[in-house]
Design a protein around this motif. Structure first.
Motif, PDB file in Angstrom:
ATOM      1  N   VAL A  67       1.048  -1.185  -0.023  1.00 42.75           N
ATOM      2  CA  VAL A  67      -0.137  -0.386  -0.117  1.00 42.75           C
ATOM      3  C   VAL A  67       0.803   1.559   0.307  1.00 42.75           C
ATOM      4  O   VAL A  67       1.691   0.758   0.090  1.00 42.75           O
ATOM      5  N   ASP A  68       0.188   2.224  -0.428  1.00 40.88           N
ATOM      6  CA  ASP A  68       0.747   3.485  -0.079  1.00 40.88           C
ATOM      7  C   ASP A  68       0.403   4.438   1.155  1.00 40.88           C
ATOM      8  O   ASP A  68      -0.361   4.817   1.493  1.00 40.88           O
ATOM      9  N   TYR A  69       1.633   4.072   1.853  1.00 42.85           N
ATOM     10  CA  TYR A  69       1.182   4.323   3.495  1.00 42.85           C
ATOM     11  C   TYR A  69       0.594   5.660   3.464  1.00 42.85           C
ATOM     12  O   TYR A  69      -0.237   6.051   5.067  1.00 42.85           O
ATOM     13  N   ALA A  70       0.821   6.606   2.514  1.00 45.77           N
ATOM     14  CA  ALA A  70       0.714   8.600   3.053  1.00 45.77           C
ATOM     15  C   ALA A  70      -1.204   7.910   2.773  1.00 45.77           C
ATOM     16  O   ALA A  70      -1.011   9.050   3.233  1.00 45.77           O
ATOM     17  N   THR A  71      -1.451   7.582   1.971  1.00 42.52           N
ATOM     18  CA  THR A  71      -2.805   7.755   1.706  1.00 42.52           C
ATOM     19  C   THR A  71      -3.317   6.775   1.969  1.00 42.52           C
ATOM     20  O   THR A  71      -4.960   6.892   2.642  1.00 42.52           O
ATOM     21  N   ARG A  72      -2.665   5.363   2.648  1.00 39.94           N
ATOM     22  CA  ARG A  72      -3.807   4.529   3.126  1.00 39.94           C
ATOM     23  C   ARG A  72      -2.715   3.711   4.464  1.00 39.94           C
ATOM     24  O   ARG A  72      -1.715   2.826   4.760  1.00 39.94           O
ATOM     25  N   PRO A  73      -2.640   4.799   5.382  1.00 40.65           N
ATOM     26  CA  PRO A  73      -2.145   4.594   6.631  1.00 40.65           C
ATOM     27  C   PRO A  73      -2.306   3.107   7.495  1.00 40.65           C
ATOM     28  O   PRO A  73      -3.001   3.113   7.691  1.00 40.65           O
ATOM     29  N   TYR A  74      -1.731   2.477   8.200  1.00 40.93           N
ATOM     30  CA  TYR A  74      -2.097   1.505   9.612  1.00 40.93           C
ATOM     31  C   TYR A  74      -1.188   1.623  10.668  1.00 40.93           C
ATOM     32  O   TYR A  74      -0.037   2.574  10.455  1.00 40.93           O
ATOM     33  N   THR A  75      -1.433   0.411  11.384  1.00 49.37           N
ATOM     34  CA  THR A  75      -0.933   0.422  11.954  1.00 49.37           C
ATOM     35  C   THR A  75      -1.096  -1.003  12.736  1.00 49.37           C
ATOM     36  O   THR A  75      -0.846  -1.677  11.228  1.00 49.37           O
ATOM     37  N   LEU A  76      -0.277  -1.726  13.948  1.00 48.11           N
ATOM     38  CA  LEU A  76       0.171  -3.019  14.311  1.00 48.11           C
ATOM     39  C   LEU A  76      -1.962  -3.678  14.608  1.00 48.11           C
ATOM     40  O   LEU A  76      -1.460  -4.735  14.438  1.00 48.11           O
ATOM     41  N   THR A  77      -2.561  -2.677  14.073  1.00 46.98           N
ATOM     42  CA  THR A  77      -3.841  -3.305  15.101  1.00 46.98           C
ATOM     43  C   THR A  77      -3.715  -3.650  13.748  1.00 46.98           C
ATOM     44  O   THR A  77      -4.709  -4.480  13.866  1.00 46.98           O
ATOM     45  N   ASP A  78      -4.071  -2.992  12.833  1.00 47.50           N
ATOM     46  CA  ASP A  78      -4.715  -3.219  10.942  1.00 47.50           C
ATOM     47  C   ASP A  78      -3.836  -4.612  10.501  1.00 47.50           C
ATOM     48  O   ASP A  78      -4.755  -5.602  10.183  1.00 47.50           O
TER      49      ASP A  78
END
Length: 289
Positions: A67-78
């Motif tokens: 993914v593109d983190y800038a437009t679809r950020p995520y965390t360890l929960t994701d």
């Protein structure tokens, strides 16, 4: 058997080993690392012990989707939700979850957010504390001077060629190795070259996973609610997640058991694999087994 599973909007690569009727062990790998980083010998030992072994590439690693983190950020929960979607796709109602390094952090999130899906939890060379963005290490610990020097080299003279990037990873692996086994540079190079050929843009994997770790919550005050029987395996010479982090993790989880491995660093060295496999097999055995 290799396959891909759609999970949480991400296409995940996984490999299953062993009899589908056997209890499942889900192996969760760490920051920027691929599922194939779990040693084949360890997987074979677990399979021979009557477990169905599942290893997979987290999003942004190996053959899984990116993914593109800038437009679809995520965390360890994701990333924990990704793992649950993988189990759903494989038809596994509950698994013994084993995580290494960042994978151990994801495993904690699975146990916190999806307790009914976790039969037992094993965290290897991991921690519950958040990473301090100023120091790059777990809160409560100091950055190992060798890692500080490596970080500085990456910032002041970053590798620009494939050979330089591979050598940089070899240099890091040497720092992380510990004294339990002598460092084999040739073997390490072969592993890193194989992973680079399989993964494509490994810098993308590392960058996104670092951002995910930094954006994730501190679990230190949360893990006391984990109900899954928990085993913490930690090397006494771990420069990335110092041993005190493993000790604190085990102490904070009710009934948590700490298994130190003398001389092990932030790696899964061959001499430690039989002991690690035996401990996981004991931990994942049914009470009447």
């Amino acid at each position: 058997m290799e396959r891909w599973v759609e999970s949480n909007g991400i296409r995940l690569w996984c490999e299953t080993l062993g009899d589908p009727a056997d209890p499942a062990i889900l192996l969760v790998m760490g920051l920027g690392a691929q599922g194939t980083s779990w040693p084949d010998d360890l997987c074979d030992m677990l399979r021979a012990g009557g477990r169905r072994v599942i290893r997979y590439d987290n999003r942004d690693t190996g053959l899984s989707g990116s993914v593109d983190y800038a437009t679809r950020p995520y965390t360890l929960t994701d990333l924990a939700d990704d793992a649950i979607g993988l189990l759903d796709g494989l038809g596994v109602k509950a698994a013994h979850v084993v995580g290494a390094s960042m994978g151990g952090m994801i495993a904690q999130e699975i146990a916190l957010e999806h307790p009914a899906r976790v039969r037992t939890l094993t965290a290897v060379m991991s921690a519950a504390a958040a990473v301090d963005p100023q120091t790059g290490t777990f809160r409560g610990s100091e950055r190992d001077p060798r890692l500080v020097a490596w970080d500085t080299r990456q910032a002041t003279d970053p590798p620009t060629t494939d050979d330089q990037r591979i050598q940089s990873r070899i240099d890091l692996a040497r720092i992380l190795s510990g004294s339990l086994a002598s460092f084999d540079e040739a073997a390490t190079r072969r592993i890193i070259e194989r992973e680079a050929a399989r993964a494509g843009d490994m810098a993308h994997s590392m960058r996104n996973h670092i951002l995910a770790v930094m954006a994730s919550r501190d679990r230190s005050d949360l893990i006391g609610s984990i109900t899954a029987p928990t085993l913490v395996i930690h090397g006494t010479e771990d420069p990335m997640a110092p041993f005190d982090q493993g000790r604190a993790l085990a102490a904070a989880i009710p009934g948590g058991v700490l298994m130190p491995i003398e001389g092990m660093g932030h790696t899964l060295p061959a001499p430690a694999l039989p002991r690690i496999a035996a401990a996981i097999l004991r931990h994942t055995s049914e009470p009447d087994a």
